[in-house]
Scaffold this motif. Sequence first.
Motif, PDB file in Angstrom:
ATOM      1  N   ARG A  71       0.829  -1.205   0.000  1.00 53.66           N
ATOM      2  CA  ARG A  71       0.000   0.000   0.000  1.00 53.66           C
ATOM      3  C   ARG A  71       0.866   1.259   0.000  1.00 53.66           C
ATOM      4  N   ALA A  72       1.900   1.256   0.866  1.00 53.02           N
ATOM      5  CA  ALA A  72       2.772   2.431   0.965  1.00 53.02           C
ATOM      6  C   ALA A  72       3.497   2.670  -0.354  1.00 53.02           C
ATOM      7  N   ALA A  73       3.962   1.595  -0.987  1.00 46.68           N
ATOM      8  CA  ALA A  73       4.681   1.734  -2.254  1.00 46.68           C
ATOM      9  C   ALA A  73       3.791   2.335  -3.330  1.00 46.68           C
ATOM     10  N   ALA A  74       2.520   1.970  -3.311  1.00 47.44           N
ATOM     11  CA  ALA A  74       1.598   2.516  -4.312  1.00 47.44           C
ATOM     12  C   ALA A  74       1.457   4.028  -4.161  1.00 47.44           C
ATOM     13  N   LEU A  75       1.554   4.523  -2.938  1.00 44.64           N
ATOM     14  CA  LEU A  75       1.429   5.960  -2.699  1.00 44.64           C
ATOM     15  C   LEU A  75       2.648   6.736  -3.179  1.00 44.64           C
ATOM     16  N   GLU A 135       3.975   6.803  -5.916  1.00 45.85           N
ATOM     17  CA  GLU A 135       3.827   7.284  -7.293  1.00 45.85           C
ATOM     18  C   GLU A 135       3.430   8.756  -7.326  1.00 45.85           C
ATOM     19  N   THR A 136       2.689   9.195  -6.307  1.00 42.32           N
ATOM     20  CA  THR A 136       2.257  10.599  -6.272  1.00 42.32           C
ATOM     21  C   THR A 136       2.993  11.425  -5.230  1.00 42.32           C
ATOM     22  N   SER A 137       3.610  10.771  -4.236  1.00 39.31           N
ATOM     23  CA  SER A 137       4.237  11.520  -3.145  1.00 39.31           C
ATOM     24  C   SER A 137       5.745  11.652  -3.282  1.00 39.31           C
ATOM     25  N   ARG A 138       6.358  10.892  -4.166  1.00 40.81           N
ATOM     26  CA  ARG A 138       7.826  10.914  -4.272  1.00 40.81           C
ATOM     27  C   ARG A 138       8.318  12.338  -4.561  1.00 40.81           C
ATOM     28  N   GLY A 139       9.289  12.768  -3.770  1.00 38.11           N
ATOM     29  CA  GLY A 139       9.854  14.099  -3.945  1.00 38.11           C
ATOM     30  C   GLY A 139       9.198  15.156  -3.082  1.00 38.11           C
ATOM     31  N   SER A 198       5.047   7.811  13.055  1.00 34.01           N
ATOM     32  CA  SER A 198       4.386   8.457  11.916  1.00 34.01           C
ATOM     33  C   SER A 198       5.390   8.871  10.857  1.00 34.01           C
ATOM     34  N   GLY A 199       6.587   9.287  11.279  1.00 32.60           N
ATOM     35  CA  GLY A 199       7.615   9.657  10.309  1.00 32.60           C
ATOM     36  C   GLY A 199       8.021   8.484   9.443  1.00 32.60           C
ATOM     37  N   SER A 200       8.105   7.304  10.039  1.00 34.58           N
ATOM     38  CA  SER A 200       8.497   6.122   9.266  1.00 34.58           C
ATOM     39  C   SER A 200       7.412   5.725   8.273  1.00 34.58           C
ATOM     40  N   VAL A 201       6.141   5.920   8.645  1.00 38.02           N
ATOM     41  CA  VAL A 201       5.055   5.599   7.716  1.00 38.02           C
ATOM     42  C   VAL A 201       5.081   6.563   6.530  1.00 38.02           C
ATOM     43  N   LEU A 202       5.292   7.854   6.809  1.00 40.74           N
ATOM     44  CA  LEU A 202       5.396   8.834   5.719  1.00 40.74           C
ATOM     45  C   LEU A 202       6.572   8.494   4.807  1.00 40.74           C
ATOM     46  N   THR A 203       7.689   8.114   5.393  1.00 43.21           N
ATOM     47  CA  THR A 203       8.865   7.761   4.594  1.00 43.21           C
ATOM     48  C   THR A 203       8.567   6.559   3.704  1.00 43.21           C
ATOM     49  N   ALA A 204       7.888   5.545   4.269  1.00 44.99           N
ATOM     50  CA  ALA A 204       7.531   4.365   3.482  1.00 44.99           C
ATOM     51  C   ALA A 204       6.615   4.736   2.324  1.00 44.99           C
ATOM     52  N   ALA A 205       5.818   5.797   2.519  1.00 42.32           N
ATOM     53  CA  ALA A 205       4.878   6.229   1.482  1.00 42.32           C
ATOM     54  C   ALA A 205       5.500   7.219   0.505  1.00 42.32           C
ATOM     55  N   LEU A 247      -4.035   3.131   9.112  1.00 38.75           N
ATOM     56  CA  LEU A 247      -4.939   4.281   9.210  1.00 38.75           C
ATOM     57  C   LEU A 247      -4.245   5.561   8.741  1.00 38.75           C
ATOM     58  N   ILE A 248      -2.942   5.685   8.988  1.00 38.00           N
ATOM     59  CA  ILE A 248      -2.199   6.825   8.447  1.00 38.00           C
ATOM     60  C   ILE A 248      -2.208   6.765   6.922  1.00 38.00           C
ATOM     61  N   LEU A 249      -2.006   5.584   6.354  1.00 36.98           N
ATOM     62  CA  LEU A 249      -2.071   5.442   4.900  1.00 36.98           C
ATOM     63  C   LEU A 249      -3.462   5.834   4.386  1.00 36.98           C
ATOM     64  N   ASP A 250      -4.497   5.498   5.132  1.00 37.51           N
ATOM     65  CA  ASP A 250      -5.852   5.925   4.752  1.00 37.51           C
ATOM     66  C   ASP A 250      -5.907   7.442   4.615  1.00 37.51           C
ATOM     67  N   ASP A 251      -5.330   8.137   5.614  1.00 39.19           N
ATOM     68  CA  ASP A 251      -5.326   9.604   5.578  1.00 39.19           C
ATOM     69  C   ASP A 251      -4.571  10.124   4.350  1.00 39.19           C
ATOM     70  N   LEU A 252      -3.438   9.502   4.047  1.00 34.34           N
ATOM     71  CA  LEU A 252      -2.633   9.952   2.910  1.00 34.34           C
ATOM     72  C   LEU A 252      -3.346   9.693   1.582  1.00 34.34           C
ATOM     73  N   GLU A 253      -4.074   8.590   1.509  1.00 31.39           N
ATOM     74  CA  GLU A 253      -4.809   8.285   0.279  1.00 31.39           C
ATOM     75  C   GLU A 253      -5.934   9.277   0.025  1.00 31.39           C
ATOM     76  N   ARG A 254      -6.410   9.937   1.092  1.00 29.83           N
ATOM     77  CA  ARG A 254      -7.500  10.900   0.929  1.00 29.83           C
ATOM     78  C   ARG A 254      -7.020  12.302   0.567  1.00 29.83           C
ATOM     79  N   LEU A 255      -5.721  12.521   0.536  1.00 30.83           N
ATOM     80  CA  LEU A 255      -5.210  13.848   0.231  1.00 30.83           C
ATOM     81  C   LEU A 255      -5.556  14.258  -1.216  1.00 30.83           C
TER      82      LEU A 255
END
Length: 322
Positions: free
Chosen positions: A196-200, A202-206, A228-235, A314-322
């Motif tokens: 799931r994180a890897a799929a994100l 595609e839009t968050s890199r950089g 939370s920082g590690s989840v953002l990094t994974a995404a 659940l953090i990934l859920d939040d990021l997917e809704r951005l």
Amino acid sequence: MRSATCSPNVTDVQWQEIVDALTRREFGAGLGAAALAALTAACARPDAATGSDSGAQRTVTHAMGTTTVSNRPSRIVALDSLPIDTVVTLGKTPVGAAQAGSADALPAYLGGGLDSTTVVGSIAEPNLEAIAALQPDLILSSKQRHGDLYDALSAIAPTVFSVSPAVDWQGTLRLFAEAMGETDAAEQKLSAFHARAAALTETSRGRTAHVIRVMDDGLRLHGPGTFSGSVLTAAGYTITGQPWDAKNDMSEISLENVAQIDSDIAFVANTSAPGELGIDPVLIGQMGPSRRDGVRQTDYRVWITGIGLTGANLILDDLERL
């Protein structure tokens, strides 16, 4: 009052002596071998010597040494956020759990996974009598949080500790899964999280990000090594540079220095009503994110204290809704 589940061979006077010893904070002086032995006799499960799996056992290496555990423990007590999340994520209900001192209930984000769980004090002050009365066959926590209680807890049931309550949460999840006999399930769920994180990415890199907590005297920024920082990094996000504290990977800044927050997006984690960031709008306007992707409010109980795989998803859920 003594729990009805404890052995009737222990008199009320003996039981009170045990409770007095176990509930002292001066464990080195107040908790002797006799108290531990009496507690084990009073409240251990009938099959405590062999575990709940008819003698099938494994040895788990952890922060305090090695512990022999049942192959499939069923009565688990979890004394911190990560073990609580892990037990529920892996499909079990802990018989007992400690709640955060600032909370009046166990984590709501875990839904019905804790409906039948007994509160055994707070994370800061676990109630050892309550833990013993539940007759657990496994206790999970960390050395940093409860190292001074390890001997007392081990007298109640096999006890497995991680080093820290939050650092390397994925490695700790694997440790607790091993203790629970759920290694395969944990690996499958971790793989799904990373997919799931890897799929994100595609839009968050950089894109750069900050995770912010509002404190009494300023702001606390969570670095890439925090939960939370590690989840953002994974995404795919980059947590922008700060002089991160070597112990907790966080950084404190005063309100006068909010311009240091110069990322694309900032996540302010709190428990306030929707729309209430807790930061003066003038100060928000000085942050770089206010001119880019924005300053977003997130749930403190997920982003900061929801440490574990369910919280991470659940953090990934939040990021997917951005």
